[in-house]
Design an enzyme around this catalytic site. Structure first.
Site, PDB file in Angstrom:
ATOM      1  N   GLU A 140       0.947  -1.414   0.132  1.00  0.00           N
ATOM      2  CA  GLU A 140       0.031   0.413  -0.102  1.00  0.00           C
ATOM      3  C   GLU A 140       0.757   1.034  -0.404  1.00  0.00           C
ATOM      4  O   GLU A 140       1.872   1.094   0.633  1.00  0.00           O
ATOM      5  CB  GLU A 140      -0.668   0.223   1.142  1.00  0.00           C
ATOM      6  CG  GLU A 140      -2.147  -1.261   1.383  1.00  0.00           C
ATOM      7  CD  GLU A 140      -2.541  -1.233   2.571  1.00  0.00           C
ATOM      8  OE1 GLU A 140      -3.939  -0.637   2.841  1.00  0.00           O
ATOM      9  OE2 GLU A 140      -1.869  -1.178   4.315  1.00  0.00           O
ATOM     10  N   HIS A 183      -6.560 -11.160   5.287  1.00  0.00           N
ATOM     11  CA  HIS A 183      -6.304 -11.369   3.659  1.00  0.00           C
ATOM     12  C   HIS A 183      -4.929 -11.853   3.109  1.00  0.00           C
ATOM     13  O   HIS A 183      -5.183 -12.673   1.570  1.00  0.00           O
ATOM     14  CB  HIS A 183      -5.969  -9.979   2.792  1.00  0.00           C
ATOM     15  CG  HIS A 183      -7.100  -8.394   3.486  1.00  0.00           C
ATOM     16  ND1 HIS A 183      -8.483  -9.228   3.221  1.00  0.00           N
ATOM     17  CD2 HIS A 183      -6.579  -7.649   4.178  1.00  0.00           C
ATOM     18  CE1 HIS A 183      -8.660  -8.143   4.150  1.00  0.00           C
ATOM     19  NE2 HIS A 183      -7.935  -7.317   4.434  1.00  0.00           N
TER      20      HIS A 183
END
Ligand code: NAD
Length: 483
Positions: A216, A240
């Site tokens: 990210e 995730h």
């Protein structure tokens, strides 16, 4: 090609936290898009619930503004928007008190599908679940949707599961992991189990290693206080990354139905090897001339929480024995990129002399920023000049061939909410999966905590800490470029 959207049955969807960030950014714009795609009948109703005092008109304005603000590249059809808003109702309900529950009971229709999306802090899940039952609002047919975090360790996850299961059976509970709702994640299953071609290669004989990356560029945003108590391991890896690993590594389920798929995923988590301390790197982003450090962002000058983690692990079963799985995730990195890469072994023998022979086939599944799937293959460079080899990515998303289908792709939240209405739990985490994931994660976190482990610093905008590069370099491999 004409796209086929199958409308869902009429429903009442109650969104607890209907004025919150997640509802405004994801859930409501997602529902609107499915309405525009003619998937939601006009007889459906969306009941926003929160503790703010609002009337129906004010709520519709809030939702209209949110849809306009958070629809991204999707053009908002104003005519559809006006009719969509007519499906919305609002009720002030106190999740922790008695206010509003009787009126909510009168609002919810029992003769249509009803679902309760708990888009509130996890501390309220238990109270809402018990009041839904106490007030006789939810039935045995109702569905309840919850968002991560599903606990912060094994013991809290067990408590949460126990509270939910007091009021709902497992087939009514939908634990959302939006990574599983992504088009390419499902395409991964289609490619694996819908073709003869890949499955014979999908094992330690042909796969060299697997990389899962969730990078990210954003930092902790407004979630600093929450994130500092959580860190990348709890916030990203336990859910995730482990879910993606399960889908790659699982055995073919006997059928594509919720429990067959989830049984196979569970077996993968249970077969995960414990991680040795030199196979894991924790990182924390450091300031640059223009960017703040993690510690400044979370306003905790002594924080040891990781904003980055890289792990090497293995799966102890016949299929994957000896194949390393490298996982990494971090904030404030160079680029935003989520990708799974299956790197196949080198040729056992090459008849060519050029560079191309050294390249490995790589199946890369991109989840973010764009969804796609490529297979790196070696071919002859076209034209005269002898046998020159080049390595090229073969686009496996076939966007051109699929035409309209690709345009109509719902985003992860849209797809998952429609699955809730349809009663399909395949892409949702089961309670035992969540607990197994914590069983693997807990000892790693506990070791860090007991040793007061200090994360390695990495600069904002970099590819992560140097130790994470060394982790994979020691095995004569390299991380894929963060493009
Ligand atoms: P938020 O703080 O923006 O919204 C919380 C909502 O809950 C508000 O509508 C508020 O009115 C309502 N609420 C709070 N206390 C209440 C009470 N006692 N009675 C009734 N309503 C009450 O939170 P959010 O960011 O929308 O997150 C919601 C949930 O989703 C959390 O569990 C969060 O961890 C999870 N989540 C959020 C995101 C995200 O992107 N925002 C992503 C993943 C998971």
């Amino acid at each position: 090609m004409v796209s086929r959207v199958i409308p869902v049955d009429p429903f009442d969807l109650v969104i607890f936290g209907g004025t919150g960030d997640l509802a405004r950014r994801k859930i409501l714009p997602g529902l609107f898009r499915r309405y525009c795609a003619n998937q939601i009948p006009t007889s459906a109703r969306i009941i926003g619930v929160a503790r703010t005092q609002l009337d129906k008109k004010a709520y519709r304005i809030l939702v209209r503004d949110s849809i306009i603000e958070f629809s991204g590249n999707h053009k908002v059809n104003k005519k559809y928007l006006e009719t969509f808003l007519l499906m919305l109702v609002y009720k002030k309900v106190d999740a922790q008190g008695e206010e509003g529950w009787a009126e909510l009971k009168d609002l919810v229709r029992k003769d249509v599908v009803n679902a309760y999306y708990l888009s509130v802090g996890p501390g309220l899940f238990g109270e809402i679940a018990s009041r839904l039952k106490q007030w006789d609002i939810a039935t045995v047919e109702s569905r309840v949707v919850i968002e991560k975090p599903f606990g912060r360790d094994l013991s809290s996850a067990k408590k949460l599961n126990a509270v939910l299961s007091t009021h709902f059976s497992e087939n009514q509970i939908y634990r959302i992991d939006h990574y599983l709702g992504k088009e390419t994640v499902q395409n991964l299953m289609a490619v694996r189990f819908g073709n003869l071609l890949f499955e014979p290669l999908w094992n330690s004989q042909y796969v060299d290693h697997i990389q899962i990356t969730v990078a990210e560029t954003v930092g902790v945003g407004g979630r600093g206080a929450y994130y500092d108590k959580s860190g990348a391991m709890r916030d990203m890896v336990q859910n995730h990354l482990m879910q993606l690993l399960c889908l790659i590594a699982m055995e073919p389920p006997s059928q594509f139905n919720p429990d067959s798929v989830r049984d196979e995923k569970l077996k993968v988590i249970r077969a995960l090897a414990g991680v040795k301390s030199h196979h894991i790197v924790r990182g924390q982003y450091d300031s640059t001339k223009t960017e703040q450090s993690y510690r400044q962002d979370v306003e905790n000058p002594r924080s040891f929480t990781e904003s980055y983690v890289a792990i090497k692990t293995e799966i102890n079963n016949w299929r994957w024995a000896g194949v390393p799985f490298y996982l990494r995730t971090g904030k404030k990195l160079k680029t935003r990129s989520s990708e799974i890469a299956i790197v196949f072994k080198k040729l056992p023998h090459s008849i060519f002399e050029q560079d191309g022979e050294k390249k490995q086939n790589i199946l890369a599944i991109q989840l973010q920023p764009n969804e796609g799937m490529t297979l790196d293959v070696t071919i002859k460079e076209p034209g005269p000049g002898g046998m020159r080899l080049i390595h090229v990515p073969l686009d496996m998303t076939f966007a051109e061939a699929l035409g309209d289908h690709v345009e109509d792709n719902p985003d992860a939240y849209e797809r998952l909410i429609m699955d809730v209405i349809r009663g399909n739990q395949t892409l949702f985490m089961r309670g035992d999966e969540v607990e197994a994931a914590w069983t693997w994660t807990d000892p790693i976190i506990k070791t860090w905590e007991s040793r007061h482990d200090v994360p390695k610093l990495y600069e904002v905008g970099s590819v992560g800490p140097e130790d994470a590069m060394a982790l994979i370099r020691r095995d004569d491999r390299v991380w894929r470029d963060l493009k």
